[in-house]
Design a protein around this motif. Structure first.
Motif, mmCIF file in Angstrom:
data_model
loop_
_atom_site.group_PDB
_atom_site.id
_atom_site.type_symbol
_atom_site.label_atom_id
_atom_site.label_comp_id
_atom_site.label_asym_id
_atom_site.label_seq_id
_atom_site.Cartn_x
_atom_site.Cartn_y
_atom_site.Cartn_z
ATOM 1 N N TYR A 32 -51.842 2.233 34.296
ATOM 2 C CA TYR A 32 -52.891 3.227 34.457
ATOM 3 C C TYR A 32 -52.343 4.597 34.106
ATOM 4 O O TYR A 32 -51.141 4.869 34.238
ATOM 5 N N TYR A 62 -57.585 7.485 38.097
ATOM 6 C CA TYR A 62 -56.733 6.846 37.105
ATOM 7 C C TYR A 62 -57.583 5.946 36.199
ATOM 8 O O TYR A 62 -58.578 5.368 36.630
ATOM 9 N N TYR A 78 -52.996 9.023 34.241
ATOM 10 C CA TYR A 78 -53.645 10.133 34.931
ATOM 11 C C TYR A 78 -54.414 10.956 33.901
ATOM 12 O O TYR A 78 -53.948 11.159 32.778
#
Length: 966
Positions: A827, A817, A829
């Protein structure tokens, strides 16, 4: 060098044969016939005994009058006794009576000058080549005489010369003859420089190993220091163009420090940035990539700035030679990094002869922009086909002046009304900014509307070099170079200061130590953005009006009229900018060049230390080497208020640090006298540890709190800066070895093997092995062409095969992340999914070639054919968005490169004072993307990075076609 010892053994045998033949020659005439004698460093008394043994005559003399203890050297063939005695004892006269030869002092000549001219003196010395190796069999001749000798197996010579100021001339095939004044009483050291192609030319190959070019089974090209420095260029890599077949250099129009992309034999990878050759300096790989600064493609407001790449920073003044290793067989010992070939650079060292030398070089280069596009000059600005007259100023709040329409009719396009002599129109220069008055001006094409911003660029380069040698095995060199450039656009350029030092010494009988270090300090107050971007000074020139002279932009900036009122004025009621027409965010090129600057302050150190250990076992050596390349730079980008795209300004600062360390060893055994001196055998085993660390730290302010204040804390209320940091480390451990063998200096075979363990690949895939084999045959020797066709100096056939692996970038195995800049504390992906099971790429290639040289190396050509196939390409394949990512890293695809290279060398004229040489090369590479992953639609191109240059250009690769098409 395999042939070095072979030549020595042949020379010794020939010497013994000559000596035996000379001893067997006896005089049967009444007076001594021609005598053949070859002796070195013997007394006169010993020489007289040998002459007596051959001639049957007896010498008669008074011991006190003849220098019997004088030590002399003679190489006489069918010479009279009188001539031999005159050569070794010019002060002695000779008279023959019956079977006796009477020696007595020669009567002194009253004319001292004539006596000095008749006096013969002994001169000794050694002849070396450019690499400090002795030249065997070189001809040493006294100029304007037939008096000549040849150098022995150690390059030594002894010659007796006469005259008041004798000059000797040294010559050898493949070298430029040298003439020097003879020195009596002190050994001379004479250095010969190569003249074009040499039959036994030595080149630097992988791992810094020197090899004779004739023994290589793969293509290697050599470029000398003189060829690199004959012409001065802003980037020394430009001087490689046209000198090496199959080498292409591509540089963008990106300013005075622009990067240069060097590719050998076409692209091997779908990753456009992974096709460049490896650069190796003094046996140690150095970083040659670049670090871009910017946030997007070339068309956005924060376009990338090209501050240059590492390879272009090497100082050509310090380069001794460059060897270009083209195929995987040539570079297999360097590992995966050299899958695309290698540029092996050897830097200069201390002087070869005892003494101290100082060299000063200065140069100045002028450059101008040239070859501008051809523009039509018939029709003026507008987009209505000339339906209405051109009008720049609009009047809404004030009454239009007499002769002016209240409305505006203007466009950045150029299909308005035609230019015409005597036409007066409402133009930007109609307004007098001092008086506020409007005057219609001639509607004419402005010749400098585009080219007027360019100036004459200058580059001043000064170099001072100090070299020394103590005559006892220790030498040193220090070189300082200062380069100052003012580029062809205002307020642009750079300064470089480089220091290069080398040191070499013997540490006892068995150990030798070498060290070389290079330091670079590079600064630039402004490296301009170029290309199709609003950050580029040329962007608004391209979209400018062809009727506006560049003087209008210059006057606008230096008069202080780039301000809020004019920026938002839109050419209404006396408020506006030259570039306001058709632009909601007008820009001024001088404003960008002087205030929207991109600066860099960089320091770089790279060098190597080498310990060479010789063992009591003859031919067994151990090389221990450590090298490093460290660079650190600080960059600043600033954009003032009222910059297009950044009405409230912009600021970014960036710190970059790159470190690479290589530690290696090489245990080598050389025996060139096996199997009755027919077999030359070399074998080596070594290892390498490579560690590379990268650090990036950056902070960006998209708006400024106060105008003209550029630091990381100048943020407006309610705004935050954008930080970015990145660290990475990569380690590769390697073991490698090679075997080289030759038979009768005619048949050559090389075998290499290397295994790498890369930290960027997963367990089970991080180890990859690659071998190579190459062979060559000298057909001129096997076919005995020296006898049947002496004009053929060399005819070599070569072939090679290699298999090379290639890893990937760090942290490509698992997903992580990343902090979100949109949502602080959040955060995201990654959109590109990693793959732990990724395998190394694989490159398999073969090559065949023919090399020839004719007419004492005056003419020659080299033809090479090659084929390479790259499989297991590491690419990002499109995936279903349901997986959470738009693409996934996989192994797929095959790329094929086939090609031919032809190099022609000719020397029409070669003399002592002048040489004219011609080098022509031609190459053709057929590149093809054979396949991608299974099921890939051939109508869909592979695109490495979308919108690389905005919506105006992309780099695409279609299956079955050439790759990386822009």
């Amino acid at each position: 060098m395999p042939s070095h010892f072979t030549i020595k053994s042949i020379s010794r045998r020939m010497l013994w044969v000559m000596l035996l033949c000379s001893i067997a020659t006896l005089s049967l005439s009444a007076q001594p016939a021609g005598i053949s004698v070859s002796v070195k460093d013997v007394t006169v008394k010993e020489l007289l005994k040998q002459i007596e043994a051959q001639s049957g005559y007896t010498f008669a003399y008074a011991n006190s009058q003849i220098p019997l203890d004088r030590r002399v050297s003679v190489n006489a063939v069918d010479m009279s006794v009188e001539a031999i005695i005159a050569e070794v004892m010019p002060e002695v006269s000779v008279r023959t009576e019956d079977k006796k030869i009477l020696l007595s002092p020669r009567k002194k000549n009253k004319d001292n000058k004539k006596e000095k001219e008749n006096m013969r003196q002994t001169v000794t010395g050694t002849v070396y080549d450019e690499n400090g190796e002795p030249v065997i069999g070189a001809t040493v001749m006294q100029r304007n005489t037939s008096n000549a000798v040849t150098t022995d197996i150690d390059g030594h010579f002894t010659i007796n010369v006469g005259g008041s100021e004798p000059t000797i001339r040294v010559s050898y095939i493949g070298y430029t003859p040298s003439e020097v004044k003879a020195i009596v009483g002190k050994p001379m050291k004479i250095k010969l420089k190569g003249s074009g192609i040499n039959l036994d030319e030595v080149v630097v190959t992988a791992l810094g190993i020197t090899r004779e070019q004739k023994s290589l089974g793969y293509a290697v090209s050599k470029v000398s220091s003189d060829e690199l420095n004959n012409s001065v260029s802003g980037n020394w890599l430009n001087n490689l163009n046209g000198k090496v077949a199959g080498l292409s250099t591509v540089g963008g129009a990106s300013g005075p420090t622009g990067s240069m992309r060097v590719v050998l034999r076409g692209d091997q990878s779908l990753n456009y940035g992974s096709n460049e050759a490896l650069f190796v300096v003094d046996g140690v790989p150095v970083s040659s990539g670049d670090v871009g600064t910017g946030s997007g493609g070339m068309s956005n407001t924060d376009a990338t700035v090209d501050f240059g790449n590492g390879a272009s920073e090497i100082n050509p003044e310090d380069v001794e030679s460059v060897s270009v290793l083209k195929g995987p067989a040539a570079t297999a010992l360097y590992g995966s990094r050299a899958a695309n070939g290698a540029i092996v650079i050897t830097t200069k060292r201390g002087r070869d002869t005892k003494g101290v030398g100082v060299t000063v070089n200065s140069s100045v280069t002028f450059e101008k922009a040239m070859r501008f596009p051809k523009f039509q000059k018939v029709y003026g600005p507008g987009n209505d086909n000339g339906y209405k007259p051109f009008a720049a100023w609009n009047f809404s709040r004030t009454e239009a002046p007499e002769g002016f329409e209240s409305g505006r009719n203007a466009s950045r396009y150029s299909y308005g009304e035609a230019f015409g002599y005597g036409k007066l129109r409402n133009q930007f220069n109609s307004y007098n900014w001092l008086t506020g008055e409007y005057t219609l001006t001639p509607f004419e094409y402005a010749d400098d509307w585009y080219s007027g911003i360019y100036e004459t660029g200058t580059t001043y380069k000064n170099n001072v070099t100090l070299t020394s040698n103590n005559g006892k095995g220790t030498s040193a060199r220090v070189s300082i170079t200062d380069t100052r450039n003012s580029w062809i656009m205002p307020n642009t350029g750079y300064q470089n200061q480089t220091v290069s030092a080398s040191f070499s010494t013997k540490m006892g009988k068995w150990v030798k130590f070498n060290a070389k270090v290079n330091y670079l300090h590079k600064t630039s107050d402004n490296t301009p953005v170029t290309g199709y971007s609003t950050s580029s000074p040329t962007y608004y020139i391209v979209w400018g009006l062809t009727s506006n002279s560049m003087r209008l932009y210059k006057d606008e900036y230096f008069s202080g009229r780039v301000n809020s009122a004019n920026y938002n004025g839109g050419c209404k009621d006396g408020l506006g900018m030259v570039n306001s027409l058709g632009n909601s965010q007008p820009g001024n090129p001088y404003h960008q060049l002087y205030e929207a600057t991109n600066s860099i302050n960089k320091s770089r150190v790279y060098g190597t230390m080498n310990l060479m250990i010789s063992f009591p076992v003859k031919g067994l050596t151990l090389d221990l080497r450590g090298g490093t390349d460290i660079s650190a730079d600080f960059r600043q980008q600033q954009k003032p208020f009222y910059t297009p795209g950044y009405k409230s300004g912009f600021y970014r600062e960036q710190n970059n640090r790159d470190e690479e360390t290589n530690i290696d060893f090489l245990l080598k055994y050389v025996n060139n006298r096996m199997a009755g001196k027919h077999l030359a055998f070399n074998a080596a085993f070594g290892g390498n540890n490579m560690s590379r660390s990268v650090y990036r730290s950056q902070i960006t302010l998209d708006k400024l709190g106060e105008p003209g204040v550029y630091n990381a804390s100048n943020t407006p209320t309610g705004e935050t800066s954008r930080p970015y940091q990145w660290r990475s480390k990569k380690v590769v451990n390697s073991f490698y070895g090679f075997i080289s063998a030759s038979w009768d200096d005619t048949y050559f075979l090389d075998l290499t093997a290397r295994n790498d363990w890369s930290s960027t690949l997963g367990r089970g895939n991080w180890s990859f092995f690659y071998p190579s084999v190459s062979a060559s045959i000298l057909l001129d020797k096997t076919l005995n062409l020296q006898e049947v066709a002496p004009q053929v100096n060399m005819l070599k056939l070569r072939a090679s095969w290699a298999n090379v692996g290639n890893d990937t970038s760090p942290y490509s195995l698992t997903d992580a992340y990343t902090a979100s800049s949109t949502y602080p504390g959040g955060y995201t992906y990654p959109t590109n999914s990693s793959n732990y099971y990724i395998k190394p790429e694989n490159v398999e290639s073969w090559e065949a070639g023919l090399e020839t040289m004719f007419f004492m190396n005056r003419f020659g050509f080299d033809v090479a054919f090659y084929n390479s196939s790259t499989t297991n390409q590491i690419v990002n394949a499109v995936t279903d968005l349901m997986t959470g990512a738009s693409s996934k890293k996989i192994n797929a695809g095959e790329i094929r490169n086939r090609g031919i290279e032809i190099a022609l060398h000719a020397v029409p004229v070669r003399s002592l004072d002048f040489t004219w040489s011609i080098d022509i090369n031609w190459s053709r590479n057929w590149n093809k993307l054979v396949s991608l992953e299974d099921g890939w639609d051939i109508r869909t191109p592979y695109e490495q990075t979308k919108n690389l240059i905005g919506n105006y250009g992309r780099i695409l690769s279609y299956i079955g076609e050439e790759m990386n098409i822009i």
